[in-house]
Motif scaffolding. Structure first.
Motif, PDB file in Angstrom:
ATOM      1  N   SER A 148       0.812  -1.218   0.000  1.00 60.40           N
ATOM      2  CA  SER A 148       0.000   0.000   0.000  1.00 60.40           C
ATOM      3  C   SER A 148       0.845   1.268   0.000  1.00 60.40           C
ATOM      4  O   SER A 148       0.555   2.218  -0.741  1.00 60.40           O
ATOM      5  N   MET A 257      -6.640   1.956   2.441  1.00 61.29           N
ATOM      6  CA  MET A 257      -6.457   0.666   1.782  1.00 61.29           C
ATOM      7  C   MET A 257      -6.193  -0.449   2.781  1.00 61.29           C
ATOM      8  O   MET A 257      -6.828  -1.513   2.729  1.00 61.29           O
ATOM      9  N   VAL A 370      -7.638   2.673  -4.202  1.00 62.09           N
ATOM     10  CA  VAL A 370      -7.889   1.562  -3.292  1.00 62.09           C
ATOM     11  C   VAL A 370      -8.610   0.427  -4.007  1.00 62.09           C
ATOM     12  O   VAL A 370      -8.257  -0.750  -3.856  1.00 62.09           O
TER      13      VAL A 370
END
Length: 410
Positions: A148, A257, A370
């Motif tokens: 992420s 996320m 995301v």
């Protein structure tokens, strides 16, 4: 209202336990007992009820954003000495009222338009696959550090015009900038961060000079050249908007996320299995994550005149911290707020991206980043699960609510 706050809730500070792990201990108590709670450490009132926060953000004439956010220049003398020579902070959408706000907002509406977001889709997908390929042979990974964080860093950097080879050092400067605005951070670390920011200022100046000669389809070119709808930014505005919005576009999306992935992989992987079977529920999962675990704790406002809130008289010049994470679990607005409900009819009323004239202009980009990142994981690693014994731990941050690690295997 009770007069004695329970010991475990005294001195709300999201940098330390127990509030670092679970701020909802304080939020829940405050909404019931003391919805406008004074914090000596912040010299500000913390506002925790949904209706109060909504009323404040929709009344910018009484509750101003101008000069509401802590700046680098509110630090102790030794930090200010290290900052000497840096450009003063100017205006950006977050800390401006009308009429100054509107033209700044137009710059961001252009930078984060649907067309610009769609233009980044190939880069998002390519970066997601690259990162998965890198950790795939290991059999396990920390999805914060290895997925992420680098994923969001690259995407937001591309939007801003930062080349891939500079992403890591710009992120390091961005972390320094954020540290300087944290009123609870140690002074020693702030001095070191302030000294490093001189190099950041030089970098931004060189980048702006390049775009004057070589304009591109990026945020820096927007700032330098303007458009039919907004003029070029001043030298000071350009620097402040670039570095301020660069940090706003990274941490919140990264934390959204990983919070969504934790939600999906917890409770027996129920939501993960549902999303694997039906990708159309991913937007619902993302919205419910935004509501339950707002990645940004909240923003500041300052009263322009005497006002009253929940029986508290607030003199002109009173600082307020609007805790969006608390508002999003307000029982009077959301039924069973601690539960996950993908069919919650009013989920879009959450305040994770703010509200009113200051609603986050990058919300569409964040949601798209995301969704693409999680879809790619579903495609590549359908058997993804949390490692045995994993316990979530949260970053020590005044501004953001996010995981330190998300350890997974497959």
């Amino acid at each position: 209202m009770t007069n004695t706050q329970p010991a475990e809730l005294t001195g709300f500070n999201p940098m330390v336990s127990p509030h670092r792990e679970n701020p909802h201990l304080f939020y829940r108590w405050s909404r019931t007992e003391e919805p406008v709670a004074y914090s000596p450490a912040l010299n500000a009132y913390m506002v925790t009820r949904y209706d109060d926060i909504k009323a404040i953000v929709e009344d910018p004439e009484t509750f101003s954003s101008a000069n509401a956010i802590p700046t680098m220049w509110t630090n102790p003398p030794e930090v200010l000495e290290a900052l000497d020579g840096l450009l003063p902070e100017a205006s950006t959408v977050v800390n401006a009222d009308e009429p100054a706000h509107a033209p700044l907002r137009q710059v961001l509406n252009h930078a984060f338009s649907g067309r610009r977001v769609r233009r980044q889709l190939p880069a998002m997908k390519r970066r997601a696959h690259e990162l998965i390929n890198a950790f795939l042979p290991d059999g396990r990974a920390d999805l914060v550090g290895r997925y992420s964080d680098p994923y969001v860093q690259l995407v937001v950097s591309l939007v801003f015009g930062i080349p891939p080879e500079d992403v890591d050092r710009v992120q390091a400067w961005t972390d320094d900038y954020m540290l300087l605005m944290n009123p609870l951070a140690p002074v020693e670390g702030k001095v070191e961060a302030a000294l490093r920011l001189h190099d950041y200022q030089d970098y931004v100046a060189r980048m702006a000079a390049d775009r004057r000669e070589n304009p591109r389809e990026d945020f820096m070119s927007d700032l330098v050249h303007g458009s039919d709808h907004f003029p070029p930014a001043s030298h000071e505005d350009l620097h402040y908007m670039f570095r301020g919005l660069r940090f706003a576009g990274h941490d919140t999306t990264r934390d959204l996320m990983t919070s969504a992935l934790l939600l999906m992989l917890g409770d027996g992987r129920s939501l993960w299995e549902q999303a694997a079977a039906d990708r159309t529920i991913l937007p619902k999962i993302i919205e419910e994550t935004l509501r339950r675990d707002a990645p940004h704790r909240g923003l500041m406002r300052v009263t322009t005149r005497e006002a009253e809130l929940d029986g508290i008289t607030l003199p002109e010049g009173t600082a307020l911290l609007l805790l969006f994470g608390s508002a999003n679990r307000d029982e009077t607005r959301f039924d069973h707020p601690d539960e996950v409900d993908l069919n919650r009819p009013n989920v879009r009323e959450h305040l994770a991206f703010g509200s009113g004239i200051h609603q986050c202009p990058g919300s569409q980009l964040a949601r798209t980043e995301v969704r693409v990142a999680i879809e790619t994981l579903l495609d590549r690693l359908p058997a993804l699960r949390l490692v045995d014994g994993y316990e979530p731990a949260y970053i020590a941050s005044y501004f953001f609510r996010g995981l330190e690690r998300l350890d997974i295997t497959w």
